[in-house]
Design a protein around this motif. Sequence first.
Motif, PDB file in Angstrom:
ATOM      1  N   VAL A  10       0.735  -1.166  -0.042  1.00 22.54           N
ATOM      2  CA  VAL A  10       0.023   0.071   0.055  1.00 22.54           C
ATOM      3  C   VAL A  10       0.835   1.319  -0.021  1.00 22.54           C
ATOM      4  N   THR A  11       2.096   0.990   0.229  1.00 18.62           N
ATOM      5  CA  THR A  11       2.955   2.548   0.237  1.00 18.62           C
ATOM      6  C   THR A  11       2.899   3.044  -1.305  1.00 18.62           C
ATOM      7  N   ASN A  12       3.297   4.302  -1.359  1.00  8.86           N
ATOM      8  CA  ASN A  12       3.146   5.115  -2.596  1.00  8.86           C
ATOM      9  C   ASN A  12       3.916   4.354  -3.810  1.00  8.86           C
ATOM     10  N   PHE A  13       3.453   4.402  -4.731  1.00  8.55           N
ATOM     11  CA  PHE A  13       4.003   3.467  -5.929  1.00  8.55           C
ATOM     12  C   PHE A  13       3.650   4.178  -7.262  1.00  8.55           C
ATOM     13  N   ALA A  14       4.592   4.129  -8.214  1.00  8.93           N
ATOM     14  CA  ALA A  14       4.477   4.651  -9.521  1.00  8.93           C
ATOM     15  C   ALA A  14       3.835   3.789 -10.367  1.00  8.93           C
ATOM     16  N   ILE A  15       2.747   4.297 -11.158  1.00 11.38           N
ATOM     17  CA  ILE A  15       2.020   3.641 -12.302  1.00 11.38           C
ATOM     18  C   ILE A  15       2.608   4.010 -13.673  1.00 11.38           C
ATOM     19  N   PRO A  16       2.172   3.287 -14.721  1.00  2.48           N
ATOM     20  CA  PRO A  16       2.726   3.861 -16.124  1.00  2.48           C
ATOM     21  C   PRO A  16       2.133   5.310 -16.326  1.00  2.48           C
ATOM     22  N   GLY A  17       3.340   5.963 -16.967  1.00 11.83           N
ATOM     23  CA  GLY A  17       2.865   7.559 -17.280  1.00 11.83           C
ATOM     24  C   GLY A  17       3.644   8.347 -16.271  1.00 11.83           C
ATOM     25  N   ASP A  18       3.928   7.831 -14.799  1.00 12.36           N
ATOM     26  CA  ASP A  18       4.651   8.530 -14.012  1.00 12.36           C
ATOM     27  C   ASP A  18       6.137   8.764 -14.283  1.00 12.36           C
ATOM     28  N   ALA A  19       6.660   9.698 -13.978  1.00 17.52           N
ATOM     29  CA  ALA A  19       8.060  10.084 -14.193  1.00 17.52           C
ATOM     30  C   ALA A  19       8.886   9.087 -13.856  1.00 17.52           C
ATOM     31  N   THR A  20       8.485   8.384 -12.541  1.00 16.88           N
ATOM     32  CA  THR A  20       9.637   7.414 -11.645  1.00 16.88           C
ATOM     33  C   THR A  20       8.948   6.087 -12.195  1.00 16.88           C
ATOM     34  N   PHE A  21       8.107   5.794 -13.056  1.00 22.33           N
ATOM     35  CA  PHE A  21       7.831   4.487 -13.345  1.00 22.33           C
ATOM     36  C   PHE A  21       8.886   3.937 -14.068  1.00 22.33           C
ATOM     37  N   PRO A  22       9.536   2.699 -13.767  1.00 22.14           N
ATOM     38  CA  PRO A  22      10.533   2.192 -14.534  1.00 22.14           C
ATOM     39  C   PRO A  22      10.570   1.512 -15.962  1.00 22.14           C
ATOM     40  N   LEU A  23       9.340   1.169 -16.184  1.00 24.87           N
ATOM     41  CA  LEU A  23       8.845   0.565 -17.430  1.00 24.87           C
ATOM     42  C   LEU A  23       8.219   1.385 -18.474  1.00 24.87           C
ATOM     43  N   ASN A  24       8.277   2.476 -18.234  1.00 21.73           N
ATOM     44  CA  ASN A  24       7.634   3.389 -18.994  1.00 21.73           C
ATOM     45  C   ASN A  24       7.543   3.512 -20.830  1.00 21.73           C
TER      46      ASN A  24
ATOM     47  N   TRP B  62      13.498 -22.662  -1.621  1.00 16.74           N
ATOM     48  CA  TRP B  62      13.570 -22.671  -2.996  1.00 16.74           C
ATOM     49  C   TRP B  62      12.839 -21.608  -3.452  1.00 16.74           C
ATOM     50  N   TRP B  63      12.241 -20.634  -2.735  1.00 17.08           N
ATOM     51  CA  TRP B  63      11.985 -19.315  -3.129  1.00 17.08           C
ATOM     52  C   TRP B  63      12.851 -18.393  -2.796  1.00 17.08           C
ATOM     53  N   MET B  64      13.620 -18.366  -1.683  1.00 19.20           N
ATOM     54  CA  MET B  64      14.613 -17.406  -1.478  1.00 19.20           C
ATOM     55  C   MET B  64      15.675 -17.272  -2.208  1.00 19.20           C
ATOM     56  N   CYS B  65      16.008 -18.417  -2.815  1.00 14.35           N
ATOM     57  CA  CYS B  65      17.322 -18.476  -3.698  1.00 14.35           C
ATOM     58  C   CYS B  65      17.073 -17.505  -4.826  1.00 14.35           C
ATOM     59  N   PHE B  66      15.638 -16.983  -4.963  1.00 14.36           N
ATOM     60  CA  PHE B  66      15.708 -16.192  -6.283  1.00 14.36           C
ATOM     61  C   PHE B  66      15.592 -14.612  -5.671  1.00 14.36           C
ATOM     62  N   GLN B  67      15.685 -14.363  -4.646  1.00 15.56           N
ATOM     63  CA  GLN B  67      15.578 -13.097  -4.157  1.00 15.56           C
ATOM     64  C   GLN B  67      16.676 -11.976  -4.765  1.00 15.56           C
ATOM     65  N   LYS B  68      17.621 -12.330  -5.239  1.00 16.37           N
ATOM     66  CA  LYS B  68      18.533 -11.420  -5.844  1.00 16.37           C
ATOM     67  C   LYS B  68      18.852 -11.315  -7.548  1.00 16.37           C
ATOM     68  N   ARG B  69      17.796 -12.221  -8.077  1.00 15.25           N
ATOM     69  CA  ARG B  69      17.356 -12.299  -9.451  1.00 15.25           C
ATOM     70  C   ARG B  69      16.797 -11.052 -10.116  1.00 15.25           C
ATOM     71  N   LYS B  70      17.289 -10.367 -11.082  1.00 16.12           N
ATOM     72  CA  LYS B  70      16.218  -9.307 -11.532  1.00 16.12           C
ATOM     73  C   LYS B  70      15.677  -9.832 -12.939  1.00 16.12           C
ATOM     74  N   PHE B  71      14.678  -9.761 -13.019  1.00 18.81           N
ATOM     75  CA  PHE B  71      13.933 -10.278 -14.451  1.00 18.81           C
ATOM     76  C   PHE B  71      14.031  -9.150 -15.226  1.00 18.81           C
ATOM     77  N   MET B  72      14.743  -9.469 -16.338  1.00 13.69           N
ATOM     78  CA  MET B  72      14.859  -8.482 -17.435  1.00 13.69           C
ATOM     79  C   MET B  72      15.824  -7.399 -17.011  1.00 13.69           C
ATOM     80  N   GLY B  73      16.586  -7.615 -15.851  1.00 11.82           N
ATOM     81  CA  GLY B  73      17.387  -6.705 -15.384  1.00 11.82           C
ATOM     82  C   GLY B  73      16.794  -5.450 -14.788  1.00 11.82           C
ATOM     83  N   LEU B  74      15.670  -5.686 -14.438  1.00 12.35           N
ATOM     84  CA  LEU B  74      14.783  -4.513 -14.010  1.00 12.35           C
ATOM     85  C   LEU B  74      14.329  -4.725 -12.590  1.00 12.35           C
ATOM     86  N   SER B  75      13.950  -3.592 -11.837  1.00 12.49           N
ATOM     87  CA  SER B  75      13.280  -3.522 -10.466  1.00 12.49           C
ATOM     88  C   SER B  75      12.467  -2.207 -10.400  1.00 12.49           C
ATOM     89  N   LEU B  76      11.276  -2.562  -9.659  1.00 11.28           N
ATOM     90  CA  LEU B  76      10.567  -1.543  -9.295  1.00 11.28           C
ATOM     91  C   LEU B  76      11.024  -0.699  -8.271  1.00 11.28           C
TER      92      LEU B  76
END
Length: 172
Positions: free
Chosen positions: A101-115, A158-172
Motif C-alpha cells: 500500500v505504500t506510494n508506488f508509480a504507475i505507467p505514465g509517472d516519471a518514476t515508473f521504470p517501465l514507461n 526454493w523461493w528465497m534463492c531467487f531474491q537477488k535475481r532481476k527479471f529482465m535486469g529491472l526492478s520496481l
Amino acid sequence: MPAYHSQFNDGDFQSIGNFFILPIKTKVRGNAPMADPSTEDIIDEALNLFRANCLFRNFEIKGNADRVLIYLILFISECLGKLAKSPSQGDAVKQLSTLAVTNFAIPGDATFPLNAMYSHPPDRGQADQLRIYIQQLRQEMAVRLVDRVYVDGKPSKWWMCFQKRKFMGLSL
C-alpha cells in the motif's frame, strides 16, 4: 528456450492504456472483476511462472496480459527482497502489507521504470482506476506470496534463492 507468457493474452478484457484489468480471486477491496474461484487467475499464474521467468533477461510481450505479468513478477522480486530481512511469518505479513500500500508509480509517472513498455492512461480518471487496480493486485499478491513462501513458519529456500535475481535486469 522462450519465456512463458500469460494465458490471458487472448481474452477480451477492459484495458487502461495497454494494461489489462484482469479478474482476480480476492477479498481485497478494489475495482478488479471477480474471477471464478475454481480457475487460475493472473496472480496464481504469476506465482507459478515466477521462478522460470525470472531467469530471462529478454521477454517478448505478446499481449496486454503479459504487461500485467511483468509487473507482478517484478513486484514478487521486490517482495522476496523484503522477506530476506524478516525471519518470521508474522513479520513478513506486516512488511508485505505495508509494501503493497505504500506510494508506488504507475505507467505514465516519471518514476515508473517501465514507461518504455507501457502507455500512460489517457486521463486522470483512468489513471486513478489503474492505481486502484494495481494496489489491489499488490495487496492480493502479498497475501498469497507469504502463504506460498512460508512453509512450517520458515521461508522456503526454493523461493528465497531467487531474491537477488532481476527479471529482465529491472526492478520496481
